[in-house]
Design a protein around this motif. Structure first.
Motif, PDB file in Angstrom:
ATOM      1  N   GLU A  59      73.263 -86.202  35.614  1.00 33.36           N
ATOM      2  CA  GLU A  59      74.386 -85.429  35.076  1.00 33.36           C
ATOM      3  C   GLU A  59      75.446 -86.328  34.426  1.00 33.36           C
ATOM      4  N   LEU A  60      75.797 -87.428  35.092  1.00 32.48           N
ATOM      5  CA  LEU A  60      76.836 -88.310  34.540  1.00 32.48           C
ATOM      6  C   LEU A  60      76.401 -88.937  33.220  1.00 32.48           C
ATOM      7  N   LEU A  61      75.163 -89.427  33.160  1.00 37.06           N
ATOM      8  CA  LEU A  61      74.687 -90.048  31.920  1.00 37.06           C
ATOM      9  C   LEU A  61      74.496 -88.994  30.829  1.00 37.06           C
ATOM     10  N   THR A  62      73.991 -87.836  31.181  1.00 38.37           N
ATOM     11  CA  THR A  62      73.835 -86.760  30.190  1.00 38.37           C
ATOM     12  C   THR A  62      75.194 -86.372  29.609  1.00 38.37           C
ATOM     13  N   ASN A  63      76.233 -86.301  30.439  1.00 37.90           N
ATOM     14  CA  ASN A  63      77.576 -86.011  29.928  1.00 37.90           C
ATOM     15  C   ASN A  63      78.020 -87.065  28.929  1.00 37.90           C
ATOM     16  N   THR A  64      77.769 -88.338  29.240  1.00 36.75           N
ATOM     17  CA  THR A  64      78.145 -89.409  28.311  1.00 36.75           C
ATOM     18  C   THR A  64      77.382 -89.260  26.997  1.00 36.75           C
ATOM     19  N   PRO A  94      87.247 -92.781  24.984  1.00 37.21           N
ATOM     20  CA  PRO A  94      88.453 -92.416  25.733  1.00 37.21           C
ATOM     21  C   PRO A  94      88.413 -91.076  26.465  1.00 37.21           C
ATOM     22  N   GLY A  95      87.535 -90.170  26.104  1.00 35.05           N
ATOM     23  CA  GLY A  95      87.529 -88.843  26.716  1.00 35.05           C
ATOM     24  C   GLY A  95      87.268 -88.893  28.212  1.00 35.05           C
ATOM     25  N   LEU A  96      88.008 -88.094  28.964  1.00 31.27           N
ATOM     26  CA  LEU A  96      87.869 -88.050  30.419  1.00 31.27           C
ATOM     27  C   LEU A  96      87.028 -86.850  30.845  1.00 31.27           C
ATOM     28  N   PRO A  97      86.381 -86.943  31.990  1.00 34.39           N
ATOM     29  CA  PRO A  97      85.561 -85.817  32.447  1.00 34.39           C
ATOM     30  C   PRO A  97      86.434 -84.612  32.777  1.00 34.39           C
ATOM     31  N   LEU A  98      85.925 -83.448  32.484  1.00 31.80           N
ATOM     32  CA  LEU A  98      86.647 -82.207  32.737  1.00 31.80           C
ATOM     33  C   LEU A  98      85.691 -81.218  33.381  1.00 31.80           C
ATOM     34  N   MET A  99      85.980 -80.812  34.606  1.00 33.25           N
ATOM     35  CA  MET A  99      85.144 -79.841  35.303  1.00 33.25           C
ATOM     36  C   MET A  99      85.595 -78.455  34.884  1.00 33.25           C
ATOM     37  N   GLU A 100      84.658 -77.705  34.344  1.00 26.59           N
ATOM     38  CA  GLU A 100      84.962 -76.361  33.862  1.00 26.59           C
ATOM     39  C   GLU A 100      84.206 -75.323  34.676  1.00 26.59           C
ATOM     40  N   SER A 101      84.600 -74.094  34.518  1.00 27.54           N
ATOM     41  CA  SER A 101      83.882 -72.980  35.128  1.00 27.54           C
ATOM     42  C   SER A 101      83.209 -72.203  34.011  1.00 27.54           C
ATOM     43  N   PRO A 102      81.928 -72.486  33.780  1.00 25.61           N
ATOM     44  CA  PRO A 102      81.237 -71.799  32.682  1.00 25.61           C
ATOM     45  C   PRO A 102      80.970 -70.338  33.032  1.00 25.61           C
ATOM     46  N   GLY A 111      77.401 -79.435  34.966  1.00 24.82           N
ATOM     47  CA  GLY A 111      77.078 -80.783  35.423  1.00 24.82           C
ATOM     48  C   GLY A 111      78.048 -81.336  36.445  1.00 24.82           C
ATOM     49  N   LEU A 112      79.339 -81.287  36.148  1.00 25.27           N
ATOM     50  CA  LEU A 112      80.317 -81.828  37.090  1.00 25.27           C
ATOM     51  C   LEU A 112      80.473 -80.945  38.327  1.00 25.27           C
ATOM     52  N   LEU A 113      80.193 -79.655  38.203  1.00 26.87           N
ATOM     53  CA  LEU A 113      80.172 -78.802  39.390  1.00 26.87           C
ATOM     54  C   LEU A 113      79.057 -79.251  40.335  1.00 26.87           C
ATOM     55  N   GLY A 123      85.084 -89.198  40.918  1.00 29.74           N
ATOM     56  CA  GLY A 123      86.291 -89.411  40.138  1.00 29.74           C
ATOM     57  C   GLY A 123      86.011 -90.320  38.957  1.00 29.74           C
ATOM     58  N   TYR A 124      87.067 -90.900  38.439  1.00 38.22           N
ATOM     59  CA  TYR A 124      86.904 -91.830  37.314  1.00 38.22           C
ATOM     60  C   TYR A 124      87.964 -92.912  37.417  1.00 38.22           C
TER      61      TYR A 124
END
Length: 184
Positions: A59-64, A94-102, A111-113, A123-124
């Motif tokens: 999930e982390l690498l796919t987000n990147t 520079p973009g930071l991870p953002l956990m959303e509610s799809p 992914g982050l959920l 965290g980051y």
């Protein structure tokens, strides 16, 4: 404890045992990242974390790959203590991870959920030229290698660990100060 990354193509040892590899930001790299994590956990004889750890690095690498324009990302796995492992993905964007509610019909965005549900904490760390998104996993008590194991013969068990504190959701900044640069 000495660490050897047996199955990794060109990994780098990162100190108190750990392993890292810089990978191109391409979907094919996700399989390589899962292999790196699996190899490290097998060497440390903590296979019980493999399923959760490989899902997290996926999930982390796919987000990147999907949300940055970086050419490479650095995947790391470190054994912080006898019972705690940290998996991280670093990039220079520079973009930071953002956990959303799809929405319930959304095909992406969970992914982050998933990382939050599988990890003890995540965290980051933000640095001047790069960021690292990480998640920590902990061995369950009572397993050899964890803090809950038997101590020094005599068959005595240590007192049970206190119940875990409620886990807050969302990213939490961490103490990771190890420089892991990546290029964008």
């Amino acid at each position: 404890m000495k660490f050897v990354c047996e199955a990794a193509a060109r990994p780098a040892c990162t100190g108190a045992p750990g392993c890292a590899e810089t990978l191109p930001c391409e979907p094919e790299s996700v399989r390589r990242a899962r292999s790196l994590i699996t190899s490290a956990l097998n060497v440390w004889v903590i296979e019980e974390l493999v399923d959760a750890a490989t899902l997290i690095v996926d999930e982390l690498l796919t987000n990147t790959i999907e949300h940055t324009h970086c050419r490479t990302a650095r995947v790391t796995v470190r054994r912080l203590t006898e019972d705690r492992v940290r998996i991280g993905v670093s990039d220079a964007c520079p973009g930071l991870p953002l956990m959303e509610s799809p929405g319930k019909d959304a095909e992406n965005g969970r992914g982050l959920l998933l990382v939050d549900a599988l990890s003890e904490r995540w965290g980051y760390d933000r640095h001047r030229a790069w960021k690292a998104v990480w998640a920590e996993l902990r061995l369950r008590a009572g397993r050899p290698g964890s803090e809950g194991r038997r101590k020094h013969g005599m068959g005595k068990q240590p007192p049970p660990p206190p119940p875990p504190a409620p886990k807050p959701s969302g990213p939490r900044p961490g103490p990771d100060r190890e420089p892991i640069p990546a290029t964008c």
